[in-house]
Design a protein around this motif. Structure first.
Motif, mmCIF file in Angstrom:
data_model
loop_
_atom_site.group_PDB
_atom_site.id
_atom_site.type_symbol
_atom_site.label_atom_id
_atom_site.label_comp_id
_atom_site.label_asym_id
_atom_site.label_seq_id
_atom_site.Cartn_x
_atom_site.Cartn_y
_atom_site.Cartn_z
ATOM 1 N N PHE A 86 0.804 -1.217 0.000
ATOM 2 C CA PHE A 86 0.000 0.000 0.000
ATOM 3 C C PHE A 86 0.837 1.267 0.000
ATOM 4 N N THR A 87 2.111 1.166 0.348
ATOM 5 C CA THR A 87 2.989 2.328 0.220
ATOM 6 C C THR A 87 3.530 2.468 -1.200
ATOM 7 N N ALA A 88 3.303 1.472 -2.030
ATOM 8 C CA ALA A 88 3.907 1.443 -3.366
ATOM 9 C C ALA A 88 2.884 1.814 -4.437
ATOM 10 N N ASP A 89 3.149 1.399 -5.659
ATOM 11 C CA ASP A 89 2.400 1.895 -6.799
ATOM 12 C C ASP A 89 1.121 1.135 -7.116
ATOM 13 N N GLY A 90 1.039 -0.128 -6.739
ATOM 14 C CA GLY A 90 -0.029 -0.970 -7.256
ATOM 15 C C GLY A 90 -1.364 -0.860 -6.558
ATOM 16 N N MET A 91 -1.367 -0.791 -5.229
ATOM 17 C CA MET A 91 -2.602 -0.889 -4.458
ATOM 18 C C MET A 91 -2.800 0.313 -3.556
ATOM 19 N N LYS A 92 -4.051 0.699 -3.377
ATOM 20 C CA LYS A 92 -4.406 1.781 -2.464
ATOM 21 C C LYS A 92 -5.595 1.346 -1.619
ATOM 22 N N ASN A 93 -5.609 1.808 -0.374
ATOM 23 C CA ASN A 93 -6.716 1.519 0.535
ATOM 24 C C ASN A 93 -7.558 2.774 0.714
ATOM 25 N N ARG A 94 -8.865 2.605 0.838
ATOM 26 C CA ARG A 94 -9.788 3.746 0.830
ATOM 27 C C ARG A 94 -10.424 4.049 2.184
ATOM 28 N N TRP A 95 -10.097 3.327 3.231
ATOM 29 C CA TRP A 95 -10.868 3.443 4.464
ATOM 30 C C TRP A 95 -10.701 4.781 5.173
ATOM 31 N N GLY A 96 -9.601 5.463 4.935
ATOM 32 C CA GLY A 96 -9.392 6.762 5.559
ATOM 33 C C GLY A 96 -8.920 6.682 6.998
ATOM 34 N N ASP A 97 -8.418 5.516 7.434
ATOM 35 C CA ASP A 97 -7.915 5.374 8.801
ATOM 36 C C ASP A 97 -6.663 6.222 8.988
ATOM 37 N N ASP A 98 -6.571 6.887 10.133
ATOM 38 C CA ASP A 98 -5.360 7.626 10.445
ATOM 39 C C ASP A 98 -4.200 6.638 10.555
ATOM 40 N N GLY A 99 -3.151 6.899 9.850
ATOM 41 C CA GLY A 99 -2.017 5.975 9.791
ATOM 42 C C GLY A 99 -2.003 5.228 8.488
ATOM 43 N N LEU A 100 -3.113 4.604 8.138
ATOM 44 C CA LEU A 100 -3.193 3.871 6.878
ATOM 45 C C LEU A 100 -3.271 4.836 5.694
ATOM 46 N N ASP A 101 -3.966 5.948 5.886
ATOM 47 C CA ASP A 101 -3.989 6.978 4.848
ATOM 48 C C ASP A 101 -2.577 7.450 4.502
ATOM 49 N N GLN A 102 -1.765 7.641 5.519
ATOM 50 C CA GLN A 102 -0.406 8.127 5.301
ATOM 51 C C GLN A 102 0.454 7.096 4.572
ATOM 52 N N LEU A 103 0.173 5.826 4.789
ATOM 53 C CA LEU A 103 0.898 4.783 4.063
ATOM 54 C C LEU A 103 0.481 4.772 2.597
ATOM 55 N N THR A 104 -0.816 4.806 2.349
ATOM 56 C CA THR A 104 -1.325 4.642 0.986
ATOM 57 C C THR A 104 -1.034 5.854 0.109
ATOM 58 N N THR A 105 -0.744 6.998 0.748
ATOM 59 C CA THR A 105 -0.396 8.202 -0.017
ATOM 60 C C THR A 105 1.081 8.563 0.125
ATOM 61 N N THR A 106 1.875 7.700 0.758
ATOM 62 C CA THR A 106 3.310 7.979 1.002
ATOM 63 C C THR A 106 3.530 9.437 1.389
ATOM 64 N N SER A 107 2.870 9.838 2.460
ATOM 65 C CA SER A 107 2.972 11.233 2.892
ATOM 66 C C SER A 107 2.792 11.320 4.406
ATOM 67 N N ASP A 108 3.385 12.359 4.974
ATOM 68 C CA ASP A 108 3.207 12.677 6.403
ATOM 69 C C ASP A 108 3.588 11.517 7.317
ATOM 70 N N TRP A 109 4.667 10.814 6.991
ATOM 71 C CA TRP A 109 5.124 9.728 7.856
ATOM 72 C C TRP A 109 5.796 10.303 9.101
ATOM 73 N N ASP A 110 5.480 9.730 10.246
ATOM 74 C CA ASP A 110 6.152 10.156 11.472
ATOM 75 C C ASP A 110 6.192 9.000 12.458
ATOM 76 N N GLU A 111 6.842 9.241 13.575
ATOM 77 C CA GLU A 111 7.121 8.206 14.570
ATOM 78 C C GLU A 111 5.887 7.772 15.341
ATOM 79 N N ASN A 112 4.761 8.464 15.154
ATOM 80 C CA ASN A 112 3.536 8.124 15.882
ATOM 81 C C ASN A 112 2.587 7.235 15.081
ATOM 82 N N ASN A 113 2.910 6.944 13.834
ATOM 83 C CA ASN A 113 2.022 6.124 13.014
ATOM 84 C C ASN A 113 1.924 4.720 13.621
#
Length: 507
Positions: A86-113
């Motif tokens: 989900f951090t890569a090019d092929g698959m994306k998740n749509r649930w909008g969970d905090d943490g999972l959104d940041q993985l699926t969009t490769t953005s806003d990664w931090d130590e609290n995820n």
């Protein structure tokens, strides 16, 4: 008399990755002699629990948890899929969970995820289990001891491999550190690499070639060694492709595996009969229920509002995962693998990664039987093919293209074309066999098998702007992401528990 611990646990001060709920006293202690007298298969049972730590949330069904947090979200395999696919090019998740959104969009990664925390804690839950069992085995003698030691070293090496790959560093804890209370020093990526390499070489010498479904054999150890060496240029800055080729040739030439005649049979509910799967994580809808094994992949990719989910053996559809055109756009019209997407009611373009109908759900993994009739169930019975022969063929070809000693270009081409012919894709010529082709072929063949992020990093395509995919960097068309995203941040809980750990640069 030597004690064997039936509830294997970790000591927080020694490991610095476990959560307080794991820092518990064992519920039962017996001498090994007494235990084996009552149950000759006791060690096998404990070993099975170690294998299960990669697929299940806990020992008592899907609501039990080995580590703190959501028992559905925290299993090891689910973490691999989240962080690799989900951090890569092929698959994306749509649930909008905090943490999972940041993985699926490769953005806003931090130590609290929380998903970084789940992976880190899973790694440091599995390693102490292996250490405790090795400590026992090092001081007693049992039938088949070398085999069991080899398997445990493989499983410990597998956990450390993911530490090397995802976080790049941590603490190195072995059976020699059991009972140590002082915080352990930070181990570099190179130190962890050397330890795992040596441990796996020892395991390869100990473990047998015998195939026992769901358990590691010599070929599984060789696959892990090959993957370690294949990525050595990323991990330690050294070209080790010749060693990767050496071990992958052993898998191919000595393992006794053959490509399954039909690609889909490797991902169906009766895939335990596959001739191709080298190492698997077992799933069963009745006896090994988990929201973190292939249930996550199958149910997460099903949505009853647009799909006949019962046709794929699913009793539930979670309407979560869809592929982007970066995956399904790679296939030729006649490639059977390109047909494994549900397109009806869905849009080719993923204008909104949170919209279920944007993007095509993958039906590569399904819970229906391939050669048998199976009922639709809530939990999946499809085993996860952790390693399979097609991957070995592609590793061989990549190593040859990267200049590894002992390879043959014609053989590499044959292996790639065998994979393509199975799916009715056009065969290629030697001039078409390039590294870019291999990267794309790995996507066509191996996507959703927990490897894509590592592949993209090895090919220099994950960060930066040389390769852009939908929603990379949290924009619909994709954008550049910084190079420090090649590693994940060390979770805050680990940093607070061990003052010797330092955060990865950039976070």
């Amino acid at each position: 008399m030597k004690k064997i611990i039936l509830i294997l646990f970790c000591i927080l001060a020694s490991v610095q990755g476990c959560t307080d709920d794991l820092n518990t006293e064992p519920l039962v202690e017996q001498s090994l002699d007494d235990l084996l007298a009552n149950d000759p298969d006791a060690v096998s049972g404990i070993l099975s629990r170690l294998y299960a730590s990669f697929a299940l949330s806990g020992p008592d069904g899907p609501s039990s948890g080995d580590i703190s947090g959501d028992t559905g979200e925290s299993p090891f395999l689910r973490g691999i899929i989240n962080l690799q696919d989900f951090t890569a090019d092929g698959m994306k998740n749509r649930w909008g969970d905090d943490g999972l959104d940041q993985l699926t969009t490769t953005s806003d990664w931090d130590e609290n995820n929380k998903f970084f925390g789940y992976m880190y804690n899973r790694i440091y839950y599995t390693i102490p289990q292996a250490n405790n069992l090795l400590s026992i085995l090092n001081s007693v003698s049992i039938d088949g001891q070398d085999q069991v030691v080899g398997e445990v070293k493989f499983l410990r090496g597998l956990a450390y491999y993911y530490l090397i790959d995802t976080f790049g560093k941590g603490v190195l804890v072995t059976e020699n550190e059991i009972g140590v209370s002082a915080p352990l020093p930070e181990a570099t990526r190179a130190e962890l690499f050397t330890f795992v390499e040596n441990d796996l070489l020892e395991a390869e010498a100990l473990i047998s070639n015998t195939k026992s479904y769901g358990r590691a054999n010599k070929a599984a150890v060789q696959m892990l060694l090959a993957k370690l060496y294949l990525n050595a240029e990323v991990y330690i800055g050294e070209d080790r492709y010749s060693e990767a080729l050496t071990f992958i040739k052993k898998v191919i030439d000595e393992g006794g595996y053959t490509l399954a005649p039909d690609f889909v049979s490797n991902f169906s509910g009766d895939n335990d009969s596959s001739s191709e799967i080298i190492f698997t994580l077992i799933a069963d809808s009745e006896t090994s229920q988990s929201y973190g094994n292939t249930t996550y992949i199958v149910n997460g990719s099903m949505g009853s509002e647009t799909m006949p989910i019962i046709n794929f053996g699913a009793a539930e559809g979670w309407s979560g995962h869809r592929a982007t055109k970066a995956w399904y756009g790679l296939y030729e019209d006649n490639d059977d693998r390109g047909e494994l997407f549900w397109t009806e009611g869905h849009n080719y373009e993923m204008a909104d990664y949170k919209a279920w109908t944007d993007g095509y759900p993958s039906v590569k993994f399904r819970n229906s039987g391939f050669s048998t009739t199976l009922p639709a169930t809530t939990f999946s019975s499809t085993d996860f093919p952790f390693y399979r022969l097609a991957d070995a063929y592609l590793i061989y070809a990549e190593c040859v293209l990267r200049g590894a000693a002992g390879g043959d270009a014609s053989q590499a081409l044959n292996y790639v074309n065998e994979i393509r012919q199975r799916s009715n894709a056009n065969t290629i010529g030697l001039s078409e066999l390039t590294l870019d082709f291999i990267l794309d072929e790995r996507a066509r063949e191996l996507n959703l098998e927990g490897q894509r992020r590592t592949d993209l990093i090895r090919f220099g395509k994950f960060t930066g702007s040389s390769y852009i995919w939908p929603w990379k960097g949290n924009t619909a068309q994709g954008t550049s992401i910084p190079d420090y995203y090649n590693l994940f941040p060390i979770p805050l809980s680990a940093l607070e528990a061990n003052p010797n750990l330092n955060q990865n640069p950039g976070f």
